[in-house]
Design a protein around this motif. Structure first.
Motif, PDB file in Angstrom:
ATOM      1  N   ALA A 159      -3.083   9.661   1.372  1.00 26.02           N
ATOM      2  CA  ALA A 159      -3.116   9.488   2.824  1.00 26.02           C
ATOM      3  C   ALA A 159      -2.715   8.058   3.165  1.00 26.02           C
ATOM      4  O   ALA A 159      -3.388   7.103   2.788  1.00 26.02           O
ATOM      5  CB  ALA A 159      -4.515   9.798   3.349  1.00 26.02           C
ATOM      6  N   ASP A 160      -1.586   7.933   3.849  1.00 27.00           N
ATOM      7  CA  ASP A 160      -1.051   6.606   4.138  1.00 27.00           C
ATOM      8  C   ASP A 160      -1.448   6.151   5.548  1.00 27.00           C
ATOM      9  O   ASP A 160      -0.831   6.544   6.524  1.00 27.00           O
ATOM     10  CB  ASP A 160       0.472   6.615   4.000  1.00 27.00           C
ATOM     11  CG  ASP A 160       1.014   5.204   3.859  1.00 27.00           C
ATOM     12  OD1 ASP A 160       0.224   4.239   3.922  1.00 27.00           O
ATOM     13  OD2 ASP A 160       2.247   5.066   3.676  1.00 27.00           O
ATOM     14  N   GLU A 161      -2.488   5.373   5.631  1.00 28.07           N
ATOM     15  CA  GLU A 161      -3.049   4.914   6.908  1.00 28.07           C
ATOM     16  C   GLU A 161      -3.212   6.087   7.882  1.00 28.07           C
ATOM     17  O   GLU A 161      -2.662   6.082   8.987  1.00 28.07           O
ATOM     18  CB  GLU A 161      -2.190   3.800   7.510  1.00 28.07           C
ATOM     19  CG  GLU A 161      -2.099   2.610   6.554  1.00 28.07           C
ATOM     20  CD  GLU A 161      -1.787   1.304   7.252  1.00 28.07           C
ATOM     21  OE1 GLU A 161      -2.271   1.095   8.372  1.00 28.07           O
ATOM     22  OE2 GLU A 161      -1.051   0.495   6.657  1.00 28.07           O
ATOM     23  N   PRO A 162      -3.988   7.084   7.466  1.00 33.08           N
ATOM     24  CA  PRO A 162      -4.080   8.329   8.242  1.00 33.08           C
ATOM     25  C   PRO A 162      -4.735   8.164   9.604  1.00 33.08           C
ATOM     26  O   PRO A 162      -4.597   9.045  10.450  1.00 33.08           O
ATOM     27  CB  PRO A 162      -4.948   9.234   7.351  1.00 33.08           C
ATOM     28  CG  PRO A 162      -5.755   8.286   6.529  1.00 33.08           C
ATOM     29  CD  PRO A 162      -4.852   7.116   6.275  1.00 33.08           C
ATOM     30  N   LYS A 190       0.824  -1.219   0.000  1.00 33.76           N
ATOM     31  CA  LYS A 190       0.000   0.000   0.000  1.00 33.76           C
ATOM     32  C   LYS A 190       0.858   1.270   0.000  1.00 33.76           C
ATOM     33  O   LYS A 190       0.644   2.175  -0.793  1.00 33.76           O
ATOM     34  CB  LYS A 190      -0.942   0.021   1.219  1.00 33.76           C
ATOM     35  CG  LYS A 190      -1.837  -1.198   1.343  1.00 33.76           C
ATOM     36  CD  LYS A 190      -2.794  -1.077   2.515  1.00 33.76           C
ATOM     37  CE  LYS A 190      -2.126  -1.058   3.886  1.00 33.76           C
ATOM     38  NZ  LYS A 190      -1.377  -2.290   4.211  1.00 33.76           N
ATOM     39  N   SER A 191       1.813   1.327   0.923  1.00 35.67           N
ATOM     40  CA  SER A 191       2.668   2.523   0.996  1.00 35.67           C
ATOM     41  C   SER A 191       3.507   2.667  -0.267  1.00 35.67           C
ATOM     42  O   SER A 191       3.714   3.776  -0.762  1.00 35.67           O
ATOM     43  CB  SER A 191       3.596   2.458   2.209  1.00 35.67           C
ATOM     44  OG  SER A 191       2.859   2.436   3.399  1.00 35.67           O
ATOM     45  N   THR A 192       3.975   1.556  -0.781  1.00 35.34           N
ATOM     46  CA  THR A 192       4.772   1.599  -2.013  1.00 35.34           C
ATOM     47  C   THR A 192       3.951   2.184  -3.153  1.00 35.34           C
ATOM     48  O   THR A 192       4.449   3.004  -3.933  1.00 35.34           O
ATOM     49  CB  THR A 192       5.276   0.186  -2.379  1.00 35.34           C
ATOM     50  OG1 THR A 192       6.042  -0.325  -1.289  1.00 35.34           O
ATOM     51  CG2 THR A 192       6.127   0.210  -3.638  1.00 35.34           C
TER      52      THR A 192
END
Ligand code: ADP
Ligand code: MG
Length: 256
Positions: free
Chosen positions: A169-172, A41-43
């Protein structure tokens, strides 16, 4: 708006974080990505703003080929992509307003920002951003004196101050309690609706996705295993994403 064409990312050391990903995201879409820790996901987000370059394949943002951009072009593209982090990434010892003003850094000279001389126009934009997340009354409060939910709203305001066309938004909400998570998600959704900013939100779990999203992307081990409406997700899809022999109704979140 955003296009991934056969994108693979292999990190040094050999981890294949994304495997031949194809994705089309329309302008103004609100897209949620779910998957277990390590799913990629972050990638995917970092590849969208050029922080990670694909090992193969192409990424386009706003008609521009990220994968063929030089440093200067990348900087320009990135200046219009807002990023929101799980851990908020605020400078704790300075004021909310100054934190939000850092979203304007791309348009201000280093000297002026170092001296803390911000053009009125940038201050206006910062205040407007704080208004969007309804936290303007905290402008002169130290960031460290805010609750987690308030800090994340400042994180959103900082991203908004960039006047972005894309918001990542990365796991906000991964560091927030369920009630506060909903508040933060509401603001993200509202901003997407009011300002039409194309938004991608990584989430660990489906429950919030169901409440706020329309289109869902499921990632598993770097592969796209779901792309469709959240309302259409079946137990089978759920198992494909989470790789467990359980029903979504059995699933109780246990974050990281
Ligand atoms: P997620 O955000 O879904 O947890 P990531 O995109 O962070 O997934 O990671 C996907 C995979 O790539 C994981 O196996 C992770 O360990 C690996 N990975 C992530 N970043 C790096 C890196 N900078 N170097 C090497 N491996 C990495
Ligand atoms: Mg991640």
């Amino acid at each position: 708006m955003i296009k991934f064409e056969n994108v693979s990312v292999t990190y040094p050391g050999g981890v294949e974080a994304l495997k031949n990903l194809n994705l089309d995201i329309e302008e103004g879409e609100f897209l949620i990505i779910v998957g277990l820790s390590g799913a990629g996901k972050s990638t995917l987000l970092r590849t969208t703003n050029g922080l990670v370059m694909p090992t193969s394949g192409e990424v386009y943002v706003d008609g521009q080929k990220i994968t063929k951009s030089n440093k200067k072009e990348l900087k320009k593209i990135r200046s219009r992509i807002g990023m929101i982090f799980q851990t908020f990434n605020l400078v704790n010892r300075t004021s909310v307003l100054k934190n939000v003003l850092t979203g304007r850094l791309h348009s201000v000279s280093v000297l002026r920002s170092t001296l803390g001389i911000w053009p009125q126009e940038d201050k206006d934009i910062a205040f407007k951003s704080l208004e969007q997340v309804e936290i303007i009354e905290k402008a002169y409060v130290r960031a460290s004196n805010l609750s987690g939910g308030q800090q994340q709203r400042v994180g959103i305001a900082r991203a908004l101050a960039q006047q972005p066309t894309v918001m990542l938004a990365d796991e906000p909400v991964a560091s927030l309690d369920p009630v506060t998570s909903r508040v933060v998600m509401k603001y993200l959704k509202k901003i997407n609706e009011d300002l039409g900013i194309t938004t991608i939100v990584n989430l660990h779990f489906l429950d919030l996705a169901k409440e706020f999203g329309e289109r869902l992307i499921g990632l598993k081990d770097g592969e796209l295993v779901y792309d469709g409406k959240i309302s259409d997700v079946t137990d089978k899809d759920f198992q494909n994403i989470y790789g467990r022999d359980i029903k979504s109704s059995d699933f109780i979140g246990d974050d990281e």
